[in-house]
Motif scaffolding. Structure first.
Motif, PDB file in Angstrom:
ATOM      1  N   LYS A   4       0.868  -1.262   0.084  1.00  0.00           N
ATOM      2  CA  LYS A   4       0.067  -0.083   0.049  1.00  0.00           C
ATOM      3  C   LYS A   4       0.875   1.089  -0.171  1.00  0.00           C
ATOM      4  N   VAL A   5       0.505   2.324  -1.017  1.00  0.00           N
ATOM      5  CA  VAL A   5       1.216   3.415  -0.892  1.00  0.00           C
ATOM      6  C   VAL A   5       0.434   4.365  -0.016  1.00  0.00           C
ATOM      7  N   ASN A   6       0.985   5.021   0.960  1.00  0.00           N
ATOM      8  CA  ASN A   6       0.180   5.903   1.839  1.00  0.00           C
ATOM      9  C   ASN A   6       0.135   7.102   0.952  1.00  0.00           C
ATOM     10  N   PRO A   7      -0.852   8.156   1.115  1.00  0.00           N
ATOM     11  CA  PRO A   7      -1.051   9.563   0.619  1.00  0.00           C
ATOM     12  C   PRO A   7      -0.037  10.155   1.525  1.00  0.00           C
ATOM     13  N   GLN A   8       0.432  11.495   0.906  1.00  0.00           N
ATOM     14  CA  GLN A   8       1.218  12.542   1.594  1.00  0.00           C
ATOM     15  C   GLN A   8       0.252  13.574   2.178  1.00  0.00           C
ATOM     16  N   LEU A   9       0.558  13.939   3.458  1.00  0.00           N
ATOM     17  CA  LEU A   9      -0.081  14.863   4.267  1.00  0.00           C
ATOM     18  C   LEU A   9       0.722  15.912   4.606  1.00  0.00           C
ATOM     19  N   VAL A  10       0.910  17.144   4.145  1.00  0.00           N
ATOM     20  CA  VAL A  10       1.615  18.219   4.383  1.00  0.00           C
ATOM     21  C   VAL A  10       1.038  19.440   5.017  1.00  0.00           C
ATOM     22  N   PHE A  11       1.526  19.872   6.276  1.00  0.00           N
ATOM     23  CA  PHE A  11       1.170  21.127   7.369  1.00  0.00           C
ATOM     24  C   PHE A  11       1.997  22.076   6.695  1.00  0.00           C
ATOM     25  N   VAL A  12       1.214  23.154   6.486  1.00  0.00           N
ATOM     26  CA  VAL A  12       2.184  24.446   6.102  1.00  0.00           C
ATOM     27  C   VAL A  12       1.740  25.480   7.186  1.00  0.00           C
ATOM     28  N   SER A 184      14.280  36.076  -3.477  1.00  0.00           N
ATOM     29  CA  SER A 184      14.986  34.736  -3.207  1.00  0.00           C
ATOM     30  C   SER A 184      14.355  34.098  -1.899  1.00  0.00           C
ATOM     31  N   LEU A 185      14.047  34.955  -1.087  1.00  0.00           N
ATOM     32  CA  LEU A 185      13.298  34.318   0.263  1.00  0.00           C
ATOM     33  C   LEU A 185      11.903  33.620   0.027  1.00  0.00           C
ATOM     34  N   GLY A 186      11.135  34.221  -0.878  1.00  0.00           N
ATOM     35  CA  GLY A 186       9.801  33.533  -1.068  1.00  0.00           C
ATOM     36  C   GLY A 186      10.099  32.350  -1.951  1.00  0.00           C
ATOM     37  N   SER A 187      11.193  32.071  -2.766  1.00  0.00           N
ATOM     38  CA  SER A 187      11.489  31.145  -3.669  1.00  0.00           C
ATOM     39  C   SER A 187      12.067  29.984  -2.498  1.00  0.00           C
ATOM     40  N   ALA A 188      12.762  30.480  -1.743  1.00  0.00           N
ATOM     41  CA  ALA A 188      13.632  29.363  -0.825  1.00  0.00           C
ATOM     42  C   ALA A 188      12.410  28.876   0.164  1.00  0.00           C
ATOM     43  N   ILE A 189      11.298  29.478   0.375  1.00  0.00           N
ATOM     44  CA  ILE A 189      10.120  29.228   1.389  1.00  0.00           C
ATOM     45  C   ILE A 189       9.236  28.251   0.567  1.00  0.00           C
ATOM     46  N   LEU A 194       7.892  22.239  -0.808  1.00  0.00           N
ATOM     47  CA  LEU A 194       7.769  21.148  -1.967  1.00  0.00           C
ATOM     48  C   LEU A 194       8.796  20.391  -1.707  1.00  0.00           C
ATOM     49  N   GLU A 195       9.930  20.493  -1.136  1.00  0.00           N
ATOM     50  CA  GLU A 195      10.988  19.272  -0.863  1.00  0.00           C
ATOM     51  C   GLU A 195      10.509  17.901  -0.378  1.00  0.00           C
ATOM     52  N   GLY A 196      10.591  16.958  -1.139  1.00  0.00           N
ATOM     53  CA  GLY A 196      10.505  15.631  -0.812  1.00  0.00           C
ATOM     54  C   GLY A 196       9.263  15.068  -1.052  1.00  0.00           C
ATOM     55  N   LEU A 197       8.490  16.072  -2.004  1.00  0.00           N
ATOM     56  CA  LEU A 197       7.148  15.520  -2.374  1.00  0.00           C
ATOM     57  C   LEU A 197       7.295  14.688  -3.474  1.00  0.00           C
ATOM     58  N   ASP A 198       6.449  13.560  -3.622  1.00  0.00           N
ATOM     59  CA  ASP A 198       6.448  12.551  -4.722  1.00  0.00           C
ATOM     60  C   ASP A 198       5.129  12.844  -5.420  1.00  0.00           C
ATOM     61  N   PRO A 199       5.610  13.287  -6.753  1.00  0.00           N
ATOM     62  CA  PRO A 199       4.387  13.897  -7.673  1.00  0.00           C
ATOM     63  C   PRO A 199       3.515  12.843  -8.181  1.00  0.00           C
ATOM     64  N   THR A 200       4.170  11.556  -7.866  1.00  0.00           N
ATOM     65  CA  THR A 200       3.264  10.384  -8.336  1.00  0.00           C
ATOM     66  C   THR A 200       2.233   9.898  -7.348  1.00  0.00           C
ATOM     67  N   ALA A 218       3.147  28.032  -4.046  1.00  0.00           N
ATOM     68  CA  ALA A 218       3.930  26.446  -4.248  1.00  0.00           C
ATOM     69  C   ALA A 218       3.110  25.520  -5.116  1.00  0.00           C
ATOM     70  N   LEU A 219       1.702  25.478  -5.006  1.00  0.00           N
ATOM     71  CA  LEU A 219       0.918  24.412  -5.740  1.00  0.00           C
ATOM     72  C   LEU A 219       0.710  24.972  -7.087  1.00  0.00           C
ATOM     73  N   HIS A 220       1.086  26.284  -7.486  1.00  0.00           N
ATOM     74  CA  HIS A 220       1.067  26.641  -8.970  1.00  0.00           C
ATOM     75  C   HIS A 220       2.374  26.159  -9.583  1.00  0.00           C
ATOM     76  N   GLU A 221       3.424  25.787  -8.817  1.00  0.00           N
ATOM     77  CA  GLU A 221       4.667  25.347  -9.265  1.00  0.00           C
ATOM     78  C   GLU A 221       4.570  23.671  -9.173  1.00  0.00           C
ATOM     79  N   TYR A 222       3.702  23.181  -8.336  1.00  0.00           N
ATOM     80  CA  TYR A 222       3.780  21.622  -8.051  1.00  0.00           C
ATOM     81  C   TYR A 222       3.159  20.876  -9.402  1.00  0.00           C
TER      82      TYR A 222
END
Length: 323
Positions: A4-12, A184-189, A194-200, A218-222
């Motif tokens: 089973k592949v668990n879904p990803q849950l991200v808190f921001v 660059s601050l916004g880009s780094a944030i 998004l780091e570590g997320l698996d788009p599949t 970030a989700l516009h970039e994901y």
């Protein structure tokens, strides 16, 4: 047999000082479990809190906003003109919301505090603020120090003094600044979120306060699919302060989002209220914010955990994580 592949849950998270990501993830999960119990999904609480239901990550970018010289504890003279405009606009919006709760004509102590804060803001906009280096910061701290006289804010908010309150609010302005190397601050944030997320794999995003602005961009970039995006206490629809400064423009729901639930508390002075659903266009697939109010106790209701404890907030999140 494929496991089973668990879904990803991200808190921001939103504004504030340095975070302990592990401890805050536990706090958010406990609050979500409380909401799940209220939503009559108690059988899923262990799976949620023990990590069986989803792979959970608390996207901590607080160090990027609180490093030395970046106004982590005090508000100095580092803000540029753009950031000053955003910060003063954000405080004006908060004072306007508070004035609706405690109208001047009621002549209560709370109403008088709010009018005093408005007087300081009016002096700032009229050019009658304190002069010299750091004059803007001093005037803003007068506003935030005044607001902390409100019993609800003084007793339940996260700030020890007006300096810390103003500094944390300025994080919104600093994130939105696209000028030169400050972008660059916004880009780094966003990269931190998004780091570590698996788009599949399926993704559920729960964002709060400034985190809803970060998540929007970030989700516009994901590139992966987002089963559900939840926004809590969002300032996205604060028109002249945040909405008009979002990227991309004109504002629209990120294309990969399958469902967007936005929750606001009538006593939350940071949110844009129901306007978010009207002012941010749907995606090309017709997905737009589905907005619903919740009601928490106290004057200061702008905390993620207070939102997550509501059944109507937790229910859709847990359901989106189910196989």
């Amino acid at each position: 047999m494929v496991g089973k592949v668990n879904p990803q849950l991200v808190f921001v998270h939103g504004i504030g000082g340095l975070r302990n990501a592990e401890a805050e993830q536990r706090e958010w999960l406990r609050a979500l479990a409380t909401g799940a119990r209220a939503a009559k999904q108690a059988e899923l609480i262990s799976a949620l809190t023990q990590g069986w239901l989803a792979d959970v990550r608390f996207a901590d970018y607080s160090d990027l906003l609180t490093t030395k010289g970046a106004q982590g504890a005090t508000l100095g003279s580092e803000l540029d003109e753009f950031e000053e405009q955003v910060l003063s606009g954000l405080l004006e919006a908060m004072v306007d919301e508070l004035a609706q709760q405690f109208p001047p004509e009621t002549s209560t102590g709370d109403a008088r505090v709010i009018e005093q804060a408005r007087h300081h803001l009016d002096a700032l906009s009229s050019g009658n603020s304190a002069q010299g280096v750091g004059g803007f910061a001093r005037q803003i701290v007068w506003v935030t120090t005044t607001l902390l006289q409100l019993p609800g804010l003084r007793q339940t908010a996260q700030w020890a003094n007006g300096q810390a309150f103003a500094s944390h609010l300025s994080q919104v302005a600093r994130y939105l600044n696209r000028k030169g190397d400050k972008a660059s601050l916004g880009s780094a944030i966003r990269s931190r979120v998004l780091e570590g997320l698996d788009p599949t794999r399926p993704l559920v995003v729960v964002s709060h306060s400034l985190g809803t602005v970060v998540a929007y961009e970030a989700l516009h970039e994901y590139e992966g699919q987002v089963a559900l995006w939840v926004t809590l206490g969002s300032p996205l629809a604060l028109g002249g302060v945040v909405l008009q400064r979002l990227v991309p423009r004109p504002p629209s729901c990120p294309e990969k989002v399958g469902a967007w639930h936005n929750f606001w508390d009538r006593n939350d002075v940071v949110v844009g209220r129901p306007r978010l659903a009207k002012w941010i266009a749907p995606s090309s697939k017709g997905v737009k914010a589905q907005t619903a109010p919740v009601k928490s106790g106290g004057v200061w209701t702008h905390t993620a955990t207070k939102y997550l404890e509501h059944a109507k907030v937790a229910g859709p999140i847990v359901e989106a994580l189910l196989p």
